[in-house]
Design an enzyme around this catalytic site. Structure first.
Site, mmCIF file in Angstrom:
data_model
loop_
_atom_site.group_PDB
_atom_site.id
_atom_site.type_symbol
_atom_site.label_atom_id
_atom_site.label_comp_id
_atom_site.label_asym_id
_atom_site.label_seq_id
_atom_site.Cartn_x
_atom_site.Cartn_y
_atom_site.Cartn_z
ATOM 1 C CG ASP A 46 -2.062 -0.991 1.105
ATOM 2 O OD1 ASP A 46 -2.598 -1.121 -0.007
ATOM 3 O OD2 ASP A 46 -2.412 -1.640 2.104
ATOM 4 N N GLY A 47 2.021 1.171 0.693
ATOM 5 C CA GLY A 47 2.951 2.309 0.740
ATOM 6 C C GLY A 47 3.470 2.661 -0.643
ATOM 7 C CG ASN A 121 -3.770 5.741 3.575
ATOM 8 O OD1 ASN A 121 -4.732 5.305 2.949
ATOM 9 N ND2 ASN A 121 -2.715 5.016 3.880
ATOM 10 C CG ASN A 163 -9.738 6.245 11.113
ATOM 11 O OD1 ASN A 163 -10.095 7.167 11.843
ATOM 12 N ND2 ASN A 163 -10.553 5.258 10.767
HETATM 13 P P1 NAD Z 1 3.903 1.036 4.826
HETATM 14 O O1 NAD Z 1 3.797 0.853 3.384
HETATM 15 O O2 NAD Z 1 4.744 0.122 5.597
HETATM 16 O O3 NAD Z 1 2.436 1.064 5.415
HETATM 17 C C1 NAD Z 1 2.235 0.886 6.767
HETATM 18 C C2 NAD Z 1 1.086 -0.096 6.967
HETATM 19 O O4 NAD Z 1 -0.144 0.545 6.689
HETATM 20 C C3 NAD Z 1 1.150 -1.311 6.049
HETATM 21 O O5 NAD Z 1 0.785 -2.454 6.785
HETATM 22 C C4 NAD Z 1 0.137 -0.963 4.980
HETATM 23 O O6 NAD Z 1 -0.428 -2.081 4.305
HETATM 24 C C5 NAD Z 1 -0.902 -0.267 5.795
HETATM 25 N N1 NAD Z 1 -1.789 0.587 5.020
HETATM 26 C C6 NAD Z 1 -1.449 1.665 4.282
HETATM 27 N N2 NAD Z 1 -2.557 2.186 3.737
HETATM 28 C C7 NAD Z 1 -3.595 1.409 4.149
HETATM 29 C C8 NAD Z 1 -4.990 1.474 3.961
HETATM 30 N N3 NAD Z 1 -5.556 2.438 3.244
HETATM 31 N N4 NAD Z 1 -5.756 0.536 4.555
HETATM 32 C C9 NAD Z 1 -5.204 -0.442 5.315
HETATM 33 N N5 NAD Z 1 -3.903 -0.529 5.558
HETATM 34 C C10 NAD Z 1 -3.104 0.390 4.991
HETATM 35 O O7 NAD Z 1 4.423 2.443 5.271
HETATM 36 P P2 NAD Z 1 4.332 3.870 4.652
HETATM 37 O O8 NAD Z 1 4.762 3.915 3.260
HETATM 38 O O9 NAD Z 1 5.010 4.758 5.619
HETATM 39 O O10 NAD Z 1 2.752 4.119 4.680
HETATM 40 C C11 NAD Z 1 2.232 5.226 5.284
HETATM 41 C C12 NAD Z 1 0.952 4.818 5.943
HETATM 42 O O11 NAD Z 1 1.256 4.021 7.075
HETATM 43 C C13 NAD Z 1 0.210 6.009 6.473
HETATM 44 O O12 NAD Z 1 -0.633 6.582 5.516
HETATM 45 C C14 NAD Z 1 -0.525 5.420 7.659
HETATM 46 O O13 NAD Z 1 -1.867 5.116 7.349
HETATM 47 C C15 NAD Z 1 0.195 4.145 7.992
HETATM 48 N N6 NAD Z 1 0.677 4.242 9.371
HETATM 49 C C16 NAD Z 1 0.005 3.537 10.312
HETATM 50 C C17 NAD Z 1 0.368 3.652 11.646
HETATM 51 C C18 NAD Z 1 -0.415 2.879 12.667
HETATM 52 O O14 NAD Z 1 -1.374 2.200 12.279
HETATM 53 N N7 NAD Z 1 -0.070 3.005 13.928
HETATM 54 C C19 NAD Z 1 1.438 4.454 12.016
HETATM 55 C C20 NAD Z 1 2.109 5.165 11.022
HETATM 56 C C21 NAD Z 1 1.709 5.056 9.686
#
Ligand code: NAD
Length: 261
Positions: A46-47, A121, A163
């Site tokens: 997804d990233g 996101n 979220n």
């Molecule tokens: P990444 O690609 O490793 O993504 C982080 C995780 O978020 C992965 O498991 C990915 O599959 C999941 N993810 C991303 N978008 C999603 C969606 N729309 N629905 C379900 N899962 C989703 O790391 P990155 O490139 O830094 O991605 C950034 C995203 O990581 C941010 O937009 C944020 O949503 C997510 N994130 C989550 C947390 C948390 O849940 N505590 C913390 C920081 C960032």
């Protein structure tokens, strides 16, 4: 002749899948064009899709995104490596549906001067160093004074990402709305916040003001900026949309079930 580009994670599996895909696409008469693609394939997670969308933010009206996930199925990716032949057959058949997903817009202002950012996101506003004060306004009317680590403002398609970790609701991507969730709010005899995630209709503007934004970060999907020196931020649904090309029947709740249950 369709013009395409590929954005991928730099691991061995993604590189070899990209090479196979390029061979198949050139046999189909597709032309590689990283400047002006009509279709962008992402290979990764997804990233990787988030990076691709931000890379082509200036061309969203004309670009269609197709995601290949190198792990399990993701939220923005429809194919796994074993399904490459299936993807090629779909491309040959030419039968597809383009789904539009709304983006969120943040107008970050210093007096009259504002910069605009878009997120697929979410945006988060966070202070990891000290308690952050934020005044929350809904359509220019004061709603509450927040004290805590920060706030998350997410799109429907982002509702299953950060979220969700914050206890926010999963929102079907066809519901044009956005959601506000709290990150470690302080609630006691002095400070009080609503403490529930809130979902706003698409014509809402949410404004955050602070005494100061020193040490505060605004995350924009996978990117971030420092907010020091800014006065206020206005969040609303963007006029921009992202189009995902889908070949199979899309069922959001099945996707949720597969990912989380
Ligand atoms: P990444 O690609 O490793 O993504 C982080 C995780 O978020 C992965 O498991 C990915 O599959 C999941 N993810 C991303 N978008 C999603 C969606 N729309 N629905 C379900 N899962 C989703 O790391 P990155 O490139 O830094 O991605 C950034 C995203 O990581 C941010 O937009 C944020 O949503 C997510 N994130 C989550 C947390 C948390 O849940 N505590 C913390 C920081 C960032």
């Amino acid at each position: 002749m369709a013009r395409y580009s590929i954005i991928m994670r730099e691991d061995q599996l993604s590189i070899s899948l990209a090479s196979k895909l390029m061979d198949e696409l050139s046999a189909l008469g597709y032309l590689r064009d990283d400047e002006n693609p009509e279709i962008v394939f992402t290979i990764g997670g997804d990233g990787t899709m988030l990076k691709a969308v931000h890379h082509y933010l200036h061309r969203l009206e004309t670009v269609r995104f197709i995601g290949i996930h190198t792990g399990k199925l993701g939220f923005y990716t429809d194919f796994i490596p074993d399904e490459m032949d299936e993807l090629i057959s779909y491309l040959k058949s030419g039968t597809y549906t383009d789904y539009a997903f709304p983006l969120l817009k943040a107008k970050v202002c210093k007096g009259e001067s504002c910069s605009v950012y878009h997120a697929l996101n979410e945006f988060t506003i966070m202070n990891a160093v000290r308690t952050q004060h934020l005044d929350v306004y809904i359509n220019a009317e004061w709603f509450e004074s927040f004290q805590g680590t920060g706030l998350c403002i997410s799109t429907p398609s982002g509702s299953s990402a950060y979220n969700k970790s914050l206890g926010g609701a999963l929102v079907h991507p066809q519901i044009k709305s956005f959601q506000l969730t709290e990150i470690a709010s302080i609630n006691n005899n002095v400070y009080r916040t609503i403490s529930s995630p809130m979902i706003f209709p698409c014509d809402t503007t949410l404004t955050l003001k602070a005494r100061d934004f020193n040490e505060v970060i605004l995350t924009i999907d996978h990117e971030h900026i420092e907010l020091k020196g800014y006065d206020e931020i206005h969040f609303s649904i963007s006029e921009l949309q992202v189009y995902f090309r889908r070949f199979k029947e899309d069922n959001f709740w099945r996707r949720v079930q597969r990912a989380f249950l």
